[in-house]
Design an enzyme around this catalytic site. Structure first.
Site: not given
Length: 248
Positions: A182-184, A211
């Protein structure tokens, strides 16, 4: 009153005309009085824009008239003021730099997991096949420090080009687990998931929309802290408002 619409969006799609697109999109965004950043590369587009809702959505609608961008699905949040000072449109070598040319998401994505599904997996402690689920944060260390999923794996990378060697140093510990990167907003974890598959990890997913989409579509459970964003809001809370630390 929060009447400024902020969007973030990306798509990996071949753009051999990236330089020509730069001039077109700069003119459109400037005419609409939008602020933010649009990155273009041969591998795709990545953008962060803010302005009145009609202007922002009109810009996206115009983009969608190009068949390559027809399925764009921006992540939305609101603010009282525009959190960008300029409108920049740039052509780069990569829209997210990994320095790993063999990774070409436009040629085939890694499987993704919807935010609601990840929330359910984290709640029950395993995926639907009973396999242990781990979340892998692909962001830079300073971003992670503002917030991340409970017990997320964090390799303390300083930039995304450090992710490939970090993966090779730690991948044995990920075997036989379901790994959700996951990331932004999804762009880093998409490249990361493809690399993990190429490195021989079988049960790898990317968090669809990152996210920000998790915050938008769930109650933010199993995530602690906020999400760092690269604009003047700095950190968003799970309700997508500017976090208290951003207002200090």
């Amino acid at each position: 009153m929060d009447n400024i619409l902020n969007i973030s969006c990306y798509k990996f799609v071949p753009l051999p005309d990236a330089a020509a697109l730069r001039d077109l999109l700069q003119a459109r965004a400037t005419a609409a009085d939008l602020k933010g950043t649009i990155l273009l590369a041969g591998e795709g587009i990545n953008f962060f824009l803010a302005g009145p809702a009609d202007a922002v959505r009109g810009f996206v609608d115009a983009l969608r008239t190009d068949a390559r961008f027809a399925d764009l699905d921006p992540k939305e949040s609101w603010s009282a003021t525009v959190p960008f000072r300029k409108m920049l449109v740039k052509v780069k070598r990569e829209i997210i730099r990994m320095d790993h040319p063999a990774i070409q998401p436009a040629e085939g994505r890694a499987p993704s997991v919807a935010p609601a599904t990840l929330r359910r997996w984290l709640e029950q402690g395993h995926d639907d096949e009973g396999r242990e689920v781990v979340t892998l944060d692909t962001r830079n260390a300073f971003e992670v420090d503002h917030g991340t999923f409970d017990n997320a794996i964090d390799w303390r990378i300083g930039k995304f080009t450090e992710f490939p060697p970090a993966l090779r140093a730690h991948k044995d510990a990920l075997q036989d687990k379901t790994v959700v990167s996951f990331c932004t907003g999804g762009i880093r974890c998409e490249k990361a998931a493809i690399l993990m598959r190429e490195e021989g990890l079988s049960h790898v997913y990317q968090l669809e929309g990152g996210i920000l989409k998790y915050f938008e579509l769930t109650d933010g459970a199993h995530y602690r802290g906020g999400c760092f964003v690269f604009d003047e809001r700095a950190v968003l809370a799970s309700d997508l408002s500017a976090a208290e630390e951003s207002r200090k």
